[in-house]
Design a protein around this motif. Structure first.
Motif, PDB file in Angstrom:
ATOM      1  N   UNK B 249       1.094  -1.201  -0.217  1.00  0.00           N
ATOM      2  CA  UNK B 249      -0.083   0.061   0.395  1.00  0.00           C
ATOM      3  C   UNK B 249       0.655   1.125  -0.103  1.00  0.00           C
ATOM      4  N   UNK B 250       0.298   2.345  -0.903  1.00  0.00           N
ATOM      5  CA  UNK B 250       1.242   3.306  -1.071  1.00  0.00           C
ATOM      6  C   UNK B 250       0.335   4.482   0.093  1.00  0.00           C
ATOM      7  N   UNK B 251       1.108   4.234   0.795  1.00  0.00           N
ATOM      8  CA  UNK B 251       0.289   5.540   2.298  1.00  0.00           C
ATOM      9  C   UNK B 251       0.126   6.664   1.573  1.00  0.00           C
ATOM     10  N   UNK B 252       0.826   7.002   0.913  1.00  0.00           N
ATOM     11  CA  UNK B 252       0.470   9.024   0.523  1.00  0.00           C
ATOM     12  C   UNK B 252      -0.752   9.271  -0.312  1.00  0.00           C
ATOM     13  N   UNK B 306       1.791   1.591   8.570  1.00  0.00           N
ATOM     14  CA  UNK B 306       2.535   3.006   8.204  1.00  0.00           C
ATOM     15  C   UNK B 306       1.382   4.076   8.682  1.00  0.00           C
ATOM     16  N   UNK B 307       0.427   3.491   9.514  1.00  0.00           N
ATOM     17  CA  UNK B 307      -0.374   4.374   9.137  1.00  0.00           C
ATOM     18  C   UNK B 307      -1.638   4.967   8.790  1.00  0.00           C
ATOM     19  N   UNK B 308      -2.755   5.610   8.883  1.00  0.00           N
ATOM     20  CA  UNK B 308      -3.978   5.879   7.935  1.00  0.00           C
ATOM     21  C   UNK B 308      -3.126   6.427   6.788  1.00  0.00           C
ATOM     22  N   UNK B 309      -4.078   6.518   5.704  1.00  0.00           N
ATOM     23  CA  UNK B 309      -4.064   6.896   4.437  1.00  0.00           C
ATOM     24  C   UNK B 309      -3.796   8.310   4.209  1.00  0.00           C
ATOM     25  N   UNK B 313      -9.577  11.201   6.461  1.00  0.00           N
ATOM     26  CA  UNK B 313     -10.039  11.855   7.242  1.00  0.00           C
ATOM     27  C   UNK B 313      -9.069  12.074   8.211  1.00  0.00           C
ATOM     28  N   UNK B 314      -8.971  10.473   8.932  1.00  0.00           N
ATOM     29  CA  UNK B 314      -7.890  10.769  10.205  1.00  0.00           C
ATOM     30  C   UNK B 314      -6.198  11.439   9.695  1.00  0.00           C
ATOM     31  N   UNK B 315      -5.859  11.131   9.542  1.00  0.00           N
ATOM     32  CA  UNK B 315      -5.033  11.155   8.839  1.00  0.00           C
ATOM     33  C   UNK B 315      -4.240  13.171   8.950  1.00  0.00           C
ATOM     34  N   UNK B 316      -5.675  13.720   7.912  1.00  0.00           N
ATOM     35  CA  UNK B 316      -5.664  15.024   7.619  1.00  0.00           C
ATOM     36  C   UNK B 316      -6.449  16.021   8.920  1.00  0.00           C
TER      37      UNK B 316
END
Lengths: 191, 330
Positions: B249-252, B306-309, B313-316
């Motif tokens: 998965x590309x987290x970015x 790697x953490x949320x995408x 929402x979560x990351x932003x």
């Protein structure tokens, strides 16, 4: 260990040993007279080598080879067999060619190697049923045999005599005009 | 590159369909060969004549002699492909244990499948296995049943059960002196049973077992047999543990939509970067990803979570200062 547990253990292991003993196994063994494909090893080695891929049956041009379901026990499940009275082996040796595991060894399609290596069983004549032995000249089994005068010879009134070289292909049994058949292939595992 | 990967799933269905239809065609070809070998066309029944005519019409443009049709024989358990003999590694392993000997001519036939598994993991399960073809359709049926309001269970069992099945199967093979996997391994069963049904006039005992596994998948857990019971799956999982090609998965570009988790029939968790030994590289998650965040990578290990995408929402919420121009990708 408690005494009760010990006794239970003893009884169950005794039962298991009894069930596994040769006499009991023989008593419950199904009484199907079948042959394995030509050139196969003895029954035990054959079962341990065969992976049940079914390619021998898929290659057989005579549709001789059939496959067991559960009727011959769990360890024979899906293994190839031949009932000579239904369809006998024509000794084309194609099953050995495709067998990936060597359960049916590769044998060259020539008379000498076939006579040397193939031993599916041995034909036996029932003189009480055989027409030639009842005074009516027949000789069909002799004419069906692919190894005439080597595996089978005829005497007076075409009376058949099976010789030691018989490979047990079953073509004689397939062709016998008597019902029930007067000549049968006794599989090699039945001695 | 990304756009190509999205179509891999269709390619996979093509591959599954080809394998499955070959298993149906081959018995008919065998029947045709036996009719030809008998030289008795006039004695065939009308049905047999139809089979003979159809196969002849289909094959005569390509081969002259019916014997040449033997170039492709067998099934996925063990088969011949234009002179190349291929066998399932499980068949080889089972046979070694049953006969307690090494028959090298047979062992080398599993070499190519083993190498492919070492590189791609359980790719056999996703791309070739004829049982997968039916199991995936069965899973679609489960979705329909669920929509219709019928209870379709999705229990979680222990993934390690299948390794126990593998070990117990090997021990039983030693005890009985016979390869026991052939009767409980769905691809082997299907290859045989289709042949029995077409050429020998009826299904054998294995068909009953296969039906039971279908019910198991419907009533107990999604794709349960492949994930929890299949001994072949266990072997492929072990072999593919350090596979080189895996999905990442590309987290970015991930937006946490979780479509990948829903579509994954093996119940894996691409959203948490959890693929593990079970992933069969079926690429269904790549096809469904709306932001093309999933792709193949060359590595022997999965990356840790790697953490949320970054588009989710979560990351932003956690990083309000990050420039959100990337979100316009959607």
């Amino acid at each position: 260990m408690k005494r009760r547990n010990f006794l239970q253990y003893l009884a169950s292991s005794g039962l298991l040993a009894f069930v596994n003993s040769e006499g009991v196994q023989a008593a419950f063994a199904p009484s199907i007279r079948y042959l394995r494909p030509p050139g196969s090893h003895d029954e035990k080695k054959f079962l341990s080598k065969c992976i049940r891929c079914g390619k021998c049956g898929e290659t057989c041009p005579n549709r001789t080879i059939k496959f067991f379901s559960t009727e011959n026990g769990i360890s024979s499940l899906d293994t190839p067999y031949i009932i000579p009275r239904e369809q006998a082996c024509i000794l084309c040796m194609k099953c050995g060619e495709v067998c990936p595991t060597g359960a049916i060894p590769k044998i060259e399609y020539k008379a000498e190697p076939i006579m040397e290596k193939v031993k599916m069983g041995m034909a036996r004549v029932d003189t009480n049923l055989c027409l030639s032995y009842q005074g009516k000249t027949c000789g069909v089994c002799y004419r069906a045999c692919p190894l005439q005068d080597v595996a089978i010879k005829v005497g007076r009134l075409e009376q058949p005599h099976v010789l030691e070289k018989c490979v047990g292909c079953g073509l004689c049994e397939r062709s016998c005009i008597q019902i029930p058949q007067a000549i049968r292939v006794i599989p090699k595992y039945q001695g | 590159m990304k756009s190509f990967l999205r179509h891999l799933n269709k390619l996979r269905w093509l591959s599954l369909s080809i394998v499955f239809s070959m298993l149906i065609i081959l018995p008919f070809i065998h029947l045709y060969q036996t009719y030809e070998a008998a030289h008795a066309y006039d004695l065939l029944t009308p049905t047999e004549k139809t089979i003979s005519d159809t196969v002849e019409a289909l094959t005569s443009p390509f081969v002259k002699d019916p014997d040449e049709l033997s170039a492709v024989k067998g099934n996925t358990w063990s088969g011949t492909l234009f002179g190349l003999k291929l066998s399932d590694p499980l068949a080889v392993l089972g046979q070694i244990f049953a006969s307690m000997s090494f028959y090298w001519a047979f062992i080398v036939t599993a070499l190519i499948p083993v190498v492919i598994t070492l590189l791609f993991g359980r790719v056999y399960c996703g791309w070739i296995c004829p049982a997968t073809f039916i199991y995936e359709l069965n899973d679609n049926l489960a979705a329909w049943l669920r929509k219709a309001g019928l209870p379709v269970s999705r229990r979680k069992l222990d993934r390690r059960i299948k390794y126990i099945v593998l070990v117990v199967g090997l021990l039983l093979s030693v005890y009985f002196g016979a390869v026991m996997f052939g009767s409980v391994y769905p691809p082997a069963i299907i290859g045989r049973e289709i042949y029995y049904a077409i050429a020998l006039g009826g299904f054998g005992a294995g068909a009953v077992f296969f039906l039971l596994t279908l019910f198991f998948d419907l009533m107990v857990t999604r794709r349960g047999f492949c994930r929890y019971v299949c001994p072949g799956g266990a072997l492929y999982s072990l072999l593919g543990r350090y596979r080189l090609f895996r999905i990442k998965r590309d987290v970015a570009t991930c937006n946490d939509c979780a479509k990948c988790n829903v579509v994954c029939q093996f119940g894996l968790d691409p959203l948490q970067d959890d693929f593990g030994m079970e992933c069969n590289n079926c690429s269904a998650c790549i096809a469904v990803c709306p932001t093309d965040a999933l792709s193949f990578t060359v590595s022997t290990h999965d990356v840790a979570f790697q953490g949320p995408g970054h588009l989710g929402h979560k990351y932003r919420k956690a990083h309000p200062d990050v420039n959100t121009s990337e979100t316009s990708v959607q």
